[in-house]
Design a protein around this motif. Structure first.
Motif, PDB file in Angstrom:
ATOM      1  N   ALA A  28     -22.707  46.457  17.842  1.00 29.82           N
ATOM      2  CA  ALA A  28     -23.408  45.254  17.253  1.00 29.82           C
ATOM      3  C   ALA A  28     -23.361  44.601  16.313  1.00 29.82           C
ATOM      4  CB  ALA A  28     -24.864  46.532  16.610  1.00 29.82           C
ATOM      5  N   ILE A  78     -31.206  44.574  13.029  1.00 32.24           N
ATOM      6  CA  ILE A  78     -31.502  44.668  14.606  1.00 32.24           C
ATOM      7  C   ILE A  78     -33.499  45.500  15.334  1.00 32.24           C
ATOM      8  CG2 ILE A  78     -30.979  45.895  16.400  1.00 32.24           C
ATOM      9  CD1 ILE A  78     -28.053  46.207  15.359  1.00 32.24           C
ATOM     10  N   LEU A  81     -32.919  47.948  20.134  1.00 30.89           N
ATOM     11  CA  LEU A  81     -31.685  48.338  20.986  1.00 30.89           C
ATOM     12  C   LEU A  81     -31.928  48.852  22.406  1.00 30.89           C
ATOM     13  CD1 LEU A  81     -28.643  49.249  19.986  1.00 30.89           C
ATOM     14  CD2 LEU A  81     -29.611  51.646  19.630  1.00 30.89           C
ATOM     15  N   PHE A 104     -28.373  43.667  21.516  1.00 34.10           N
ATOM     16  CA  PHE A 104     -29.457  43.522  20.101  1.00 34.10           C
ATOM     17  C   PHE A 104     -29.971  41.819  20.367  1.00 34.10           C
ATOM     18  CE2 PHE A 104     -25.086  46.009  20.338  1.00 34.10           C
ATOM     19  CZ  PHE A 104     -25.614  46.819  20.091  1.00 34.10           C
TER      20      PHE A 104
END
Length: 111
Positions: A28, A78, A81, A104
């Motif tokens: 991420a 975020i 997910l 993401f």
């Protein structure tokens, strides 16, 4: 089996889950171009205070709480997910493949 025994996890398998958790954070960060310094600032805005070295070590160990995991995801904006690109440790190869694709989504304005 006692109720307390029900939560025991194979130690080797537990380490594989920890690897997966830290991999999710690192992927991420790379995908969203977040440095550890950026993450320190973003976490502080949420009231979570870590210095860069401690944060780097915590992620490297992979032994953080679910609350910390959520704080990191939230700090990076975020909201979605998608774990489908990750293979759970109990599946073939104990960590299988990892693809960097749009895992993401950060619709709250990015960094």
């Amino acid at each position: 089996m006692k109720e307390a025994d029900a939560s025991l996890v194979n130690p080797g398998l537990e380490q594989e889950w920890q690897k997966m958790a830290k991999k999710v954070i690192r992927v991420a960060m790379a995908h969203l171009d977040f440095s550890y310094a950026d993450l320190v600032v973003a976490l502080a805005a949420l009231g979570v205070f870590e210095n860069e070295r401690a944060l780097r070590n915590k992620v490297a160990r992979g032994t953080f709480s679910a609350a910390f995991f959520l704080q990191v995801l939230w700090a990076m904006n975020i909201e979605t997910l998608d774990l489908s690109a990750f293979t759970a440790p109990h599946e073939e190869g104990l960590m299988g493949r990892l693809e960097v694709k749009p895992l993401f989504r950060a619709p709250r304005g990015g960094k």
